[in-house]
Design a protein around this motif. Structure first.
Motif, PDB file in Angstrom:
ATOM      1  N   CYS A  27       0.833  -1.207   0.000  1.00 59.66           N
ATOM      2  CA  CYS A  27       0.000   0.000   0.000  1.00 59.66           C
ATOM      3  C   CYS A  27       0.870   1.260   0.000  1.00 59.66           C
ATOM      4  N   LYS A  28       1.937   1.235   0.749  1.00 58.44           N
ATOM      5  CA  LYS A  28       2.813   2.399   0.889  1.00 58.44           C
ATOM      6  C   LYS A  28       3.525   2.739  -0.416  1.00 58.44           C
ATOM      7  N   TYR A  29       4.037   1.713  -1.107  1.00 58.41           N
ATOM      8  CA  TYR A  29       4.942   1.975  -2.224  1.00 58.41           C
ATOM      9  C   TYR A  29       4.334   1.809  -3.620  1.00 58.41           C
ATOM     10  N   LEU A  30       3.117   1.314  -3.734  1.00 61.25           N
ATOM     11  CA  LEU A  30       2.491   1.297  -5.053  1.00 61.25           C
ATOM     12  C   LEU A  30       2.394   2.723  -5.588  1.00 61.25           C
ATOM     13  N   ASP A  31       2.695   2.885  -6.861  1.00 62.28           N
ATOM     14  CA  ASP A  31       2.714   4.201  -7.507  1.00 62.28           C
ATOM     15  C   ASP A  31       1.295   4.764  -7.559  1.00 62.28           C
ATOM     16  N   LYS A  32       1.044   5.796  -6.767  1.00 59.67           N
ATOM     17  CA  LYS A  32      -0.315   6.348  -6.667  1.00 59.67           C
ATOM     18  C   LYS A  32      -0.723   7.121  -7.912  1.00 59.67           C
ATOM     19  N   GLU A  33       0.224   7.432  -8.790  1.00 53.95           N
ATOM     20  CA  GLU A  33      -0.144   8.061 -10.058  1.00 53.95           C
ATOM     21  C   GLU A  33      -0.730   7.037 -11.029  1.00 53.95           C
ATOM     22  N   LYS A  34      -0.372   5.772 -10.808  1.00 53.65           N
ATOM     23  CA  LYS A  34      -0.875   4.702 -11.681  1.00 53.65           C
ATOM     24  C   LYS A  34      -1.971   3.872 -11.025  1.00 53.65           C
ATOM     25  N   PHE A  35      -1.931   3.747  -9.684  1.00 45.53           N
ATOM     26  CA  PHE A  35      -2.807   2.808  -8.991  1.00 45.53           C
ATOM     27  C   PHE A  35      -3.718   3.516  -7.979  1.00 45.53           C
ATOM     28  N   GLU A 359       4.385  -4.185  -9.821  1.00 45.62           N
ATOM     29  CA  GLU A 359       3.779  -3.241 -10.763  1.00 45.62           C
ATOM     30  C   GLU A 359       4.096  -3.623 -12.209  1.00 45.62           C
ATOM     31  N   GLN A 360       5.357  -3.977 -12.461  1.00 44.19           N
ATOM     32  CA  GLN A 360       5.742  -4.349 -13.819  1.00 44.19           C
ATOM     33  C   GLN A 360       4.998  -5.592 -14.297  1.00 44.19           C
ATOM     34  N   LEU A 361       4.822  -6.569 -13.399  1.00 46.66           N
ATOM     35  CA  LEU A 361       4.072  -7.777 -13.740  1.00 46.66           C
ATOM     36  C   LEU A 361       2.637  -7.414 -14.123  1.00 46.66           C
ATOM     37  N   ILE A 362       2.038  -6.522 -13.337  1.00 45.26           N
ATOM     38  CA  ILE A 362       0.656  -6.108 -13.593  1.00 45.26           C
ATOM     39  C   ILE A 362       0.545  -5.352 -14.914  1.00 45.26           C
ATOM     40  N   GLY A 367      -1.260  -5.053 -20.605  1.00 46.09           N
ATOM     41  CA  GLY A 367      -0.946  -4.451 -21.895  1.00 46.09           C
ATOM     42  C   GLY A 367      -0.661  -2.973 -21.818  1.00 46.09           C
ATOM     43  N   ILE A 368      -0.106  -2.525 -20.696  1.00 44.33           N
ATOM     44  CA  ILE A 368       0.184  -1.102 -20.494  1.00 44.33           C
ATOM     45  C   ILE A 368       1.701  -0.898 -20.519  1.00 44.33           C
ATOM     46  N   GLU A 369       2.150   0.115 -21.230  1.00 42.03           N
ATOM     47  CA  GLU A 369       3.585   0.388 -21.309  1.00 42.03           C
ATOM     48  C   GLU A 369       4.121   0.808 -19.938  1.00 42.03           C
ATOM     49  N   PHE A 370       5.379   0.456 -19.690  1.00 38.37           N
ATOM     50  CA  PHE A 370       6.006   0.817 -18.419  1.00 38.37           C
ATOM     51  C   PHE A 370       7.505   0.983 -18.628  1.00 38.37           C
ATOM     52  N   LYS A 371       8.116   1.735 -17.704  1.00 36.50           N
ATOM     53  CA  LYS A 371       9.557   1.925 -17.732  1.00 36.50           C
ATOM     54  C   LYS A 371      10.224   0.765 -16.999  1.00 36.50           C
ATOM     55  N   ASP A 372      11.317   0.279 -17.573  1.00 31.44           N
ATOM     56  CA  ASP A 372      12.059  -0.794 -16.920  1.00 31.44           C
ATOM     57  C   ASP A 372      12.624  -0.306 -15.594  1.00 31.44           C
ATOM     58  N   ALA A 373      12.606  -1.184 -14.613  1.00 26.77           N
ATOM     59  CA  ALA A 373      13.144  -0.908 -13.276  1.00 26.77           C
ATOM     60  C   ALA A 373      13.662  -2.236 -12.742  1.00 26.77           C
ATOM     61  N   PRO A 374      14.328  -2.232 -11.589  1.00 23.62           N
ATOM     62  CA  PRO A 374      14.740  -3.523 -11.017  1.00 23.62           C
ATOM     63  C   PRO A 374      13.565  -4.494 -10.956  1.00 23.62           C
TER      64      PRO A 374
END
Length: 429
Positions: A27-35, A359-362, A367-374
């Motif tokens: 809950c704390k770290y999910l990107d609130k701009e996306k989720f 987030e990347q898995l989701i 089918g949503i574009e995302f930036k690569d991260a660890p």
């Protein structure tokens, strides 16, 4: 992204346990701009309700009201269930009526039921490699159909929070604590955990008593003691060498306990499905000595890299004591272990990276574009299996013949039965 992804983070309850803590970190770290995040206590709330609300997250406690649950689930994109692997039929029957686009399970204990509802789960995420290896072995050829579904995503460790200057106790506070308890001139071995005989392996105290033969000036800092532990301390005649403290919910105090230790000794009677207390100790730069328990949960052999962040030994008092002594007699090695431990937590378990991996898995599967991260999600393959096997065999110390016989016995079904019966008798007594 015009519309936020509606995600529900859900567990049976919202108490102070490790499962609920992981939910809080998501809950704390999910990107609130996306989720758009909602936390749900399916059957009851608890102390963590207010902590999650304090993050600005909507919290709903259902008290088992599945009619209300079905209303909440409408329009949900992702349902993230934090469970133990058993299928809650009421929950999944409700999900089946109005299935979200993705259902993800964080599988805390690696259980599995052959239920048709299991097909509703898109990804079954195990919190350690060990429990996935064991699950696949137990399911045999039946597990082949789940290779794409079952993956590893470890528990998140909020190391940035733990290392914050307002949370991590300064050296002066740790020194004052050590002076107060008369351990400032001692080599300190310690353990933090619930006051629970089910979780605590008595080999911890027996091994410390053995270590006193190397160094009679050592002290044991025991946080979370039971009557049975106290009785064994008395029987071993090590009362004067043990400092007993109560558990605390005050994080700064808890971190003071860790930082006062020269070695964290982690030996659980049931093993670890992850090992959060070890990860917390390592976050503070404390070397860990732990035991391998291949017949039980054994994630501790993943968290601790033998010979790099600490030592993993056989379940023998002699090898455990020797490992502690190795660290005591080699301060430069101990310092390196501490440095490597902090790096290991940052590299493998940092909360933001774990959550961003989810987030990347989701995003990928929606089918949503995302930036690569660890990306820390690990797929099931033979390399994972081989790594775990190697960790179980790459242990500190060489047991003698009697020790080898003991180790073999500890891995047998007979020992598990003996241990279970002894536990039942102890509770009846």
């Amino acid at each position: 992204m015009e519309k936020k992804i509606k995600i529900i983070e859900c567990a049976d309850q919202l108490g102070l346990g490790g499962t609920e803590y992981a939910l809080q970190l998501y809950c704390k770290y999910l990107d609130k701009e996306k989720f758009d995040v909602t936390a749900v206590g399916l059957y009851k709330g608890g102390e963590r309700e207010q902590l999650i609300k304090g993050l600005g997250i909507k919290v709903v406690v259902l008290n088992g009201d599945f009619n209300e649950f079905e209303k909440i689930i409408e329009g949900t994109d992702v349902f993230h269930w934090h469970g133990y692997g058993q299928v809650d039929e009421k929950l999944f029957a409700s999900l089946n009526k109005n299935k979200p686009r993705l259902i993800i399970q964080t599988n805390v204990f690696g259980h599995f039921e052959k239920s048709p509802f299991y097909d509703l789960i898109d990804f079954d995420l195990y919190i350690s490699k060990m429990i996935l290896v064991r699950r696949m072995a137990l399911d045999g050829s039946y597990a082949e159909q789940f290779v794409g579904k079952r993956k590893v995503l470890p528990y998140p460790v909020d190391i940035d929070f733990l290392k914050d200057e307002n949370i991590e106790p300064p050296l002066a506070d740790v020194e004052q604590f050590k002076i107060k308890h008369n351990i400032n001139d001692c080599f300190v071995v310690g353990r933090v955990g619930r006051a629970d005989d089910h979780k605590f392996d008595m080999i911890t105290l027996t091994a410390f008593a053995e270590y006193l033969n190397y160094n009679n000036n050592a002290k044991f800092l025991l946080v979370g003691a039971t009557k049975r532990m106290l009785a064994l301390i008395k029987k071993l005649k090590i009362t004067n060498s043990v400092i007993i403290l109560d558990n605390t919910t005050h994080m700064k105090q808890l971190l003071t306990y860790y930082k006062a230790m020269d070695v964290f000794l982690a030996a659980s009677n049931i093993g670890e499905s992850f090992g959060m207390v070890m990860a917390e100790a390592m976050s503070m730069g404390v070397p860990v000595v732990t035991i391998s328990t291949p017949a039980k949960d054994n994630a501790q052999v993943e968290v601790v890299d033998n010979g790099d962040t600490g030592f993993v030994t056989y379940r023998l008092k002699e090898t455990i004591a020797a490992a502690i002594n190795q660290i005591c007699c080699n301060p430069e090695q101990a310092k390196l272990f501490g440095k490597n431990s902090i790096q290991k937590i940052y590299r493998s378990y940092r909360a933001q990276d774990i959550v961003h991996s989810l987030e990347q898995l989701i995003l990928k599967n929606l089918g949503i574009e995302f930036k690569d991260a660890p990306y820390l999600i690990v797929n099931w393959d033979n390399d994972l299996k081989a790594d775990y096997k190697n960790r179980c065999s790459n242990l500190f110390g060489q047991p003698n013949l009697i020790g080898k016989i003991k180790v073999r016995y500890y891995q047998t079904f007979a020992y598990k039965v003996h241990n279970k019966l002894f536990s039942i008798i102890r509770k009846m007594w």
